[in-house]
Motif scaffolding. Structure first.
Motif, PDB file in Angstrom:
ATOM      1  N   MET A   1      -7.867 -14.306   2.412  1.00  0.00           N
ATOM      2  CA  MET A   1      -9.144 -14.764   2.951  1.00  0.00           C
ATOM      3  C   MET A   1      -9.159 -14.537   4.458  1.00  0.00           C
ATOM      4  O   MET A   1      -8.237 -14.957   5.143  1.00  0.00           O
ATOM      5  CB  MET A   1      -9.342 -16.243   2.660  1.00  0.00           C
ATOM      6  N   SER A   2     -10.191 -13.850   4.981  1.00  0.00           N
ATOM      7  CA  SER A   2     -10.251 -13.594   6.412  1.00  0.00           C
ATOM      8  C   SER A   2     -11.664 -13.267   6.820  1.00  0.00           C
ATOM      9  O   SER A   2     -12.530 -13.004   5.986  1.00  0.00           O
ATOM     10  CB  SER A   2      -9.310 -12.443   6.792  1.00  0.00           C
ATOM     11  N   LYS A   3     -11.875 -13.269   8.133  1.00  0.00           N
ATOM     12  CA  LYS A   3     -13.169 -12.905   8.670  1.00  0.00           C
ATOM     13  C   LYS A   3     -13.278 -11.385   8.747  1.00  0.00           C
ATOM     14  O   LYS A   3     -12.279 -10.673   8.638  1.00  0.00           O
ATOM     15  CB  LYS A   3     -13.347 -13.530  10.054  1.00  0.00           C
ATOM     16  N   PRO A   4     -14.492 -10.865   8.967  1.00  0.00           N
ATOM     17  CA  PRO A   4     -14.654  -9.415   9.059  1.00  0.00           C
ATOM     18  C   PRO A   4     -13.838  -8.818  10.203  1.00  0.00           C
ATOM     19  O   PRO A   4     -13.679  -9.423  11.262  1.00  0.00           O
ATOM     20  CB  PRO A   4     -16.157  -9.245   9.302  1.00  0.00           C
ATOM     21  N   VAL A   5     -13.347  -7.610   9.963  1.00  0.00           N
ATOM     22  CA  VAL A   5     -12.591  -6.879  10.977  1.00  0.00           C
ATOM     23  C   VAL A   5     -13.573  -6.153  11.896  1.00  0.00           C
ATOM     24  O   VAL A   5     -14.471  -5.442  11.413  1.00  0.00           O
ATOM     25  CB  VAL A   5     -11.642  -5.853  10.322  1.00  0.00           C
ATOM     26  N   LYS A   6     -13.409  -6.317  13.206  1.00  0.00           N
ATOM     27  CA  LYS A   6     -14.261  -5.614  14.154  1.00  0.00           C
ATOM     28  C   LYS A   6     -13.739  -4.199  14.326  1.00  0.00           C
ATOM     29  O   LYS A   6     -12.585  -3.982  14.702  1.00  0.00           O
ATOM     30  CB  LYS A   6     -14.279  -6.336  15.505  1.00  0.00           C
ATOM     31  N   ILE A   7     -14.599  -3.220  14.057  1.00  0.00           N
ATOM     32  CA  ILE A   7     -14.202  -1.815  14.156  1.00  0.00           C
ATOM     33  C   ILE A   7     -14.485  -1.309  15.566  1.00  0.00           C
ATOM     34  O   ILE A   7     -15.621  -1.388  16.061  1.00  0.00           O
ATOM     35  CB  ILE A   7     -14.961  -0.950  13.125  1.00  0.00           C
ATOM     36  N   THR A   8     -13.468  -0.763  16.204  1.00  0.00           N
ATOM     37  CA  THR A   8     -13.608  -0.294  17.586  1.00  0.00           C
ATOM     38  C   THR A   8     -13.392   1.204  17.731  1.00  0.00           C
ATOM     39  O   THR A   8     -13.490   1.730  18.840  1.00  0.00           O
ATOM     40  CB  THR A   8     -12.608  -1.029  18.500  1.00  0.00           C
ATOM     41  N   SER A   9     -13.113   1.902  16.617  1.00  0.00           N
ATOM     42  CA  SER A   9     -12.925   3.353  16.696  1.00  0.00           C
ATOM     43  C   SER A   9     -13.076   3.966  15.312  1.00  0.00           C
ATOM     44  O   SER A   9     -12.837   3.291  14.300  1.00  0.00           O
ATOM     45  CB  SER A   9     -11.544   3.702  17.256  1.00  0.00           C
ATOM     46  N   PRO A  10     -13.449   5.242  15.232  1.00  0.00           N
ATOM     47  CA  PRO A  10     -13.516   5.923  13.934  1.00  0.00           C
ATOM     48  C   PRO A  10     -12.168   5.941  13.215  1.00  0.00           C
ATOM     49  O   PRO A  10     -12.119   5.801  11.991  1.00  0.00           O
ATOM     50  CB  PRO A  10     -13.976   7.338  14.298  1.00  0.00           C
ATOM     51  N   ASP A  11     -11.083   6.081  13.977  1.00  0.00           N
ATOM     52  CA  ASP A  11      -9.753   6.122  13.353  1.00  0.00           C
ATOM     53  C   ASP A  11      -9.410   4.796  12.682  1.00  0.00           C
ATOM     54  O   ASP A  11      -8.778   4.778  11.619  1.00  0.00           O
ATOM     55  CB  ASP A  11      -8.686   6.468  14.399  1.00  0.00           C
ATOM     56  N   GLN A  12      -9.811   3.702  13.310  1.00  0.00           N
ATOM     57  CA  GLN A  12      -9.541   2.390  12.717  1.00  0.00           C
ATOM     58  C   GLN A  12     -10.244   2.246  11.376  1.00  0.00           C
ATOM     59  O   GLN A  12      -9.659   1.768  10.389  1.00  0.00           O
ATOM     60  CB  GLN A  12      -9.993   1.279  13.666  1.00  0.00           C
ATOM     61  N   LEU A  13     -11.510   2.682  11.303  1.00  0.00           N
ATOM     62  CA  LEU A  13     -12.247   2.604  10.044  1.00  0.00           C
ATOM     63  C   LEU A  13     -11.624   3.533   9.006  1.00  0.00           C
ATOM     64  O   LEU A  13     -11.470   3.142   7.834  1.00  0.00           O
ATOM     65  CB  LEU A  13     -13.717   2.969  10.263  1.00  0.00           C
ATOM     66  N   SER A  14     -11.253   4.731   9.400  1.00  0.00           N
ATOM     67  CA  SER A  14     -10.627   5.677   8.461  1.00  0.00           C
ATOM     68  C   SER A  14      -9.349   5.095   7.882  1.00  0.00           C
ATOM     69  O   SER A  14      -9.067   5.262   6.684  1.00  0.00           O
ATOM     70  CB  SER A  14     -10.329   7.000   9.166  1.00  0.00           C
ATOM     71  N   SER A  15      -8.580   4.407   8.722  1.00  0.00           N
ATOM     72  CA  SER A  15      -7.343   3.796   8.248  1.00  0.00           C
ATOM     73  C   SER A  15      -7.615   2.724   7.202  1.00  0.00           C
ATOM     74  O   SER A  15      -6.922   2.640   6.180  1.00  0.00           O
ATOM     75  CB  SER A  15      -6.582   3.190   9.435  1.00  0.00           C
ATOM     76  N   LEU A  16      -8.639   1.901   7.438  1.00  0.00           N
ATOM     77  CA  LEU A  16      -8.980   0.854   6.475  1.00  0.00           C
ATOM     78  C   LEU A  16      -9.488   1.458   5.163  1.00  0.00           C
ATOM     79  O   LEU A  16      -9.183   0.957   4.079  1.00  0.00           O
ATOM     80  CB  LEU A  16     -10.041  -0.073   7.062  1.00  0.00           C
ATOM     81  N   LEU A  17     -10.264   2.529   5.256  1.00  0.00           N
ATOM     82  CA  LEU A  17     -10.763   3.182   4.048  1.00  0.00           C
ATOM     83  C   LEU A  17      -9.630   3.742   3.201  1.00  0.00           C
ATOM     84  O   LEU A  17      -9.749   3.864   1.977  1.00  0.00           O
ATOM     85  CB  LEU A  17     -11.739   4.305   4.416  1.00  0.00           C
TER      86      LEU A  17
END
Length: 334
Positions: A1-17
């Motif tokens: 259980m956690s709050k939404p992750v703040k995305i600060t870069s395209p690489d960060q989102l790609s890693s989560l995907l």
């Protein structure tokens, strides 16, 4: 259980995907009153439904992360995009939190109960997303989720087979899931998750959308007969007339007298042998601001008396969400 992750870069989102089976992305703007209004409810959903490496909620400031917004064709806020196994499977524009909640809860349950297929059926590729019978052209998305299923209307359908919503199911057609030999052996038994015309070969399908779309391609899946000797087997569509921005479905006589926005004549070679799918490649300039489509199947490919369709997919771009209480003026048709 956690709050939404703040995305600060395209690489960060790609890693989560890559690391999380399901990723929910909230594209928001700081100045948007709607974005602010839904933020607390979105945070509650994240707290309730987040699961490590299974369901991850994220926030993307669409202005600060304009590269990410542009990559995914986000033009308004809030826009929620749901990814499964790195592939976009649903886009919700505006503050439709009930639809978002239902979609995420369903996916979370499926992801936890079945880590392999997730209840979506087998896709034509190994993407793990909703089944579709052909690749999506570069730069466009599967926008079938923008079909307003509450307003669907299908004329001349045989009630012994699937209803109109069957055409937009996200699972692979059961006929294609079986080998050819098994299809022939099973005959008419089992789930009939396809549509067949009734008194003749014609079908008339009305599709309203929840957003204004730019429609690039329509994919139609129609499984062939399992037996070449079955003269009564339904045919695939051959001639399809397409009409844009109608307020309601057309009558068959009305459609015969009305100029179509585009007419498609399928050839046998247009149907992919593996997925039983053909692509209606549209004159894109004529399908730029579409809030509804009518598909009129005027004839089938053979001498039979009935026509069959298993699935329909809409490919293009989604735009501004429609205010469903307001109708466009009659005569606005393209």
């Amino acid at each position: 259980m956690s709050k939404p992750v703040k995305i600060t870069s395209p690489d960060q989102l790609s890693s989560l995907l890559s690391s999380s089976r399901i990723v929910v992305v909230n594209f928001y703007n700081e100045w948007s009153g709607v974005s602010r209004a839904v933020a607390s409810v979105y945070d509650q959903l994240a707290t309730q439904l987040s699961r490590a490496n299974i369901v991850t909620f994220t926030n993307v400031n669409a202005e600060q992360q304009s590269q990410i917004a542009q990559t995914y064709g986000v033009t308004s806020a809030p826009t929620f995009i749901i990814f499964k196994n790195g592939n976009q499977i649903q886009r919700i524009i505006g503050a439709n939190l009930q639809q978002l909640s239902e979609a995420i809860k369903r996916l979370a349950t499926e992801a936890e109960s079945d880590g392999s297929s997730g209840g979506f059926g087998e896709a034509s590729s190994s993407s793990g997303g909703p089944w579709r019978g052909a690749d999506v052209p570069r730069g466009y998305n599967d926008v079938t989720d923008q079909v307003d299923v509450r307003g669907l209307d299908l004329l001349n359908a045989d009630s012994d087979f699937g209803g109109v919503r069957t055409l937009f199911e996200i699972t692979q057609p059961t006929t294609l899931a079986m080998g050819k030999g098994k299809r022939a052996a099973s005959g008419s038994e089992g789930k009939k998750d396809w549509v067949v015309s009734d008194v003749d070969e014609q079908l008339m399908l009305y599709m309203p959308f929840t957003s204004t779309l730019k429609v690039h391609t329509i994919q139609i899946t129609a499984a062939p007969s399992s037996s070449e000797d079955d003269e009564d087997a339904p045919m695939r569509p051959r001639t399809v007339h397409i009409y844009t921005n109608r307020q309601h479905n057309l009558g068959f006589e009305e459609a015969e007298d009305l100029p179509a926005t585009q007419t498609i004549e399928f050839k046998p070679s247009d149907w992919d042998e593996k997925t039983a799918t053909a692509k209606l490649e549209l004159r894109f300039v004529k399908f730029q601001s579409v809030y509804s489509l009518v598909l009129f199947v005027a004839s089938g490919e053979g001498d039979g008396e009935k026509t069959r369709i298993d699935r329909i997919r809409i490919i293009g771009e989604s735009g501004e969400k429609r205010e469903m209480g307001k109708l466009q003026k009659a005569g606005d048709d393209s």
